[in-house]
Enzyme design. Structure first.
Site, short mmCIF file in Angstrom:
data_model
loop_
_atom_site.label_atom_id
_atom_site.label_comp_id
_atom_site.label_asym_id
_atom_site.label_seq_id
_atom_site.Cartn_x
_atom_site.Cartn_y
_atom_site.Cartn_z
N PHE A 1 0.34 -1.18 0.00
CA PHE A 1 0.11 -0.09 -0.14
C PHE A 1 0.87 1.47 0.67
CE2 PHE A 1 1.17 -0.37 4.47
CZ PHE A 1 1.00 0.65 4.69
N LYS B 1 -1.11 -7.15 -9.48
CA LYS B 1 -2.10 -6.97 -8.24
C LYS B 1 -2.30 -5.92 -6.86
CE LYS B 1 -2.98 -8.53 -4.68
NZ LYS B 1 -3.33 -7.41 -3.44
N GLU C 1 -5.13 -3.56 -2.04
CA GLU C 1 -6.55 -3.78 -2.07
C GLU C 1 -6.39 -2.15 -0.85
OE1 GLU C 1 -4.21 -5.67 -0.88
OE2 GLU C 1 -5.54 -6.10 1.00
N SER D 1 5.36 -6.38 3.18
CA SER D 1 6.26 -7.64 4.80
C SER D 1 6.97 -8.52 4.30
CB SER D 1 4.37 -7.53 5.89
OG SER D 1 3.54 -8.31 4.79
N CYS E 1 9.40 1.76 3.15
CA CYS E 1 10.59 0.37 3.40
C CYS E 1 12.20 1.42 3.32
CB CYS E 1 10.84 -0.23 2.14
SG CYS E 1 11.12 -0.09 0.99
N GLU F 1 9.70 -4.37 12.81
CA GLU F 1 9.15 -3.36 11.96
C GLU F 1 8.61 -2.55 12.71
OE1 GLU F 1 7.42 -4.30 7.84
OE2 GLU F 1 8.65 -2.62 7.48
#
Ligand code: NAD
Length: 495
Positions: A148, A172, A175, A225, A280, A381
């Site tokens: 995301f 993909k 969402e 992740s 990240c 994290e």
């Protein structure tokens, strides 16, 4: 209410009735519904990707490059609109969204050079009158699964190069902020890309599993992740695919006593709190070396208090909300745990409210001092606006911290000592290393990727690593009939 569909064969289409809410994180309101793909949707995407692949791979690299060049122009023209879509569904500031799209655009610019990038190697006379050369051929249908936090940039790390190499690509997207991928796909069609070369399927784990197990898909690129990256790597490999799976991070910025302190503080503030820490390459750990710690903590604290936390519609905003209510609560739980485990909470971002945006997922900048390597807030994290300061007595201890952490995405050192800096860049077990720069994100013509639990697979993304990932190497050895010697040879030729 807006519905976000798949983009298959050049059209918006969904066969499924399953939907998931898409929220504006600044208000907490549902602003759209993403239609989750069914098996039938996926089948259509696969068929379209397969049907267009042969013709696309036979299109000359120069023609592919011209389409990419049109695409680059269209992205530039639509930069503002694309950035607004990103900011509204993600929450990051408009300037930050524009910056991230520009970083994606740079991959398109790199991919425009594909005729040159695909050039092979040639050797004359590898044997008497025998020549040998190598070519790179496309894999076929490639897939990408993205997170995301960069709904434009991370997909653009993948599909421009995959497509430039002659593959078709199924994306993909996350969402949580799926709209930008549709606009990116529509612009590519407008640029002249044949239908079916770039398809977008919406969904969550269900569609990911269909991708991983489908025998028509040759490769999977994943960013997200670490637990999911590991799953993708293992599962895709099990089904015979080429796979690169980039995971989470815990990036350390080491501040040496001889560093320019103000520069280091600016670096920590921008890289720690920019995009609400949801990068990240965010700096989540500042390692204060020697006697610099007290002054460093004080300066970070002063600057953190001055940050403006506001929705993206406010041009003065330094950072926006985090992505969801669940994620906000998870970060707050980490802060509570940090206090419980004995870290010193210097600035507390919990219970942060903005007038008029009380239901938004805002957190204030949070700063911990005296963090230790045993604490959960150090080991895991957090992916939010939380900076932990850990104190190291000397450089060796700082380097050990960097190297012993399970993540190995990025790190940076602030120092004015060339010898220390050279030692650090040589000996840190990390994929991307900076010297006096806070976020050492490689440009498109280099490659991006971490080590250890931050990347599973053999290839980083974009740059030549991307070209190699999305192509198969073939080496040809040839001689012509008139030069053939008579009789079979029973030993390996060694000319
Ligand atoms: P995520 O792992 O939850 O989701 C990433 C993608 O995987 C999404 O498309 C999602 O739909 C899908 N997914 C989620 N759970 C799944 C499951 N159980 N099985 C199969 N698919 C699943 O990540 P996120 O929350 O969207 O993104 C944040 C994470 O991404 C952070 O850990 C961040 O460090 C990481 N990230 C890494 C990089 C990098 O370059 N290393 C870059 C950006 C983000």
């Amino acid at each position: 209410m807006k519905k976000i569909h798949n983009y298959i064969n050049g059209s918006l289409k969904s066969l499924s009735n399953d939907e998931l809410a898409v929220e504006d994180p600044s208000t907490g309101e549902t602003i759209g519904k993403v239609v989750l793909s069914s098996e039938e949707d996926f089948k259509e995407a696969i068929e379209s990707s397969k049907a267009s692949q042969v013709e696309w791979s036979n299109t000359t690299p120069l023609k592919r490059s011209r389409i990419l060049s049109n695409y680059k122009n269209l992205i530039e023209e639509n930069l503002e609109d694309l950035a607004k879509i990103v900011s509204q569904e993600h929450g990051k500031t408009l300037d930050d969204a524009k910056g991230s799209i520009t970083r994606g655009l740079e991959v398109v610019e790199f991919a425009c050079g594909i005729p040159h990038l695909l050039k092979g190697e040639f050797s004359q006379n590898v044997g008497s009158n025998i020549d040998s050369w190598s070519i790179r051929q496309p894999l076929g249908v490639c897939a990408g699964i993205t997170p995301f936090n960069f709904p434009a940039m991370v997909p653009m790390w993948m599909y421009p190069i995959a497509i430039a190499c002659g593959n078709t690509f199924i994306l993909k997207p996350s969402e949580k902020d799926p709209s930008c991928s549709i606009k990116l796909a529509q612009l590519f069609t407008e640029a002249g890309l044949p239908n079916g070369v770039f398809n977008v399927v919406q969904g969550d784990k269900k569609i990911v599993d269909l991708i991983l197990r489908n025998s028509e898909i040759s490769s999977v690129s994943f960013v997200g992740s670490t637990p999911v990256a590991k799953y993708i790597y293992e599962e895709a490999a099990k089904f015979g695919k080429r796979v690169q799976a980039l995971g989470g991070a815990k990036n350390h910025l080491v501040v040496m006593p001889d560093a320019n302190l103000n520069q280091a503080v600016d670096g920590i503030i921008g890289a720690g709190y920019g995009s609400a820490g949801e990068r990240c390459m965010a700096i989540s750990v500042a390692v204060a070396v020697g006697d610099i710690a007290d002054e460093l903590v004080e300066k970070i604290h002063v600057e953190a208090q001055n940050l403006k936390v506001a929705p993206w519609t406010d041009p003065e905003s330094d950072m926006g909300p985090v992505i969801s209510k669940e994620h906000k609560e998870k970060i707050e739980d980490y802060i509570t745990l940090g206090v419980k485990e004995g870290a010193k909470l210097i600035e507390d971002g919990r219970n942060y409210k903005i007038q008029g945006y009380e239901n938004g997922y805002f957190l204030g900048p949070t700063l911990f001092d005296n963090v230790t390597k045993e604490m959960t807030i150090y080991k895991e994290e957090i992916f939010g606006p939380v900076v932990s300061v850990i104190r190291a007595k000397d450089y060796d201890e700082a380097l050990k911290l960097v190297n012993n952490h399970k993540y190995g995405n990025g790190t940076s050192i602030y120092t004015s000592d060339g010898e220390i800096s050279r030692h650090f860049t040589t000996n840190s077990k990390i994929g991307m290393v900076g010297v006096n720069v806070p976020i050492p994100v490689p440009m498109a013509f280099h490659s991006f990727g971490g080590w250890k639990q931050s990347l599973f697979g053999d290839h980083s993304v974009h740059g030549m690593e991307g070209v190699h990932f999305y192509t198969k190497l073939k080496t040809i050895t040839a001689r012509w009939p008139k030069s053939i010697q008579s009789g079979p040879e029973f030993v390996l030729p060694t000319n």
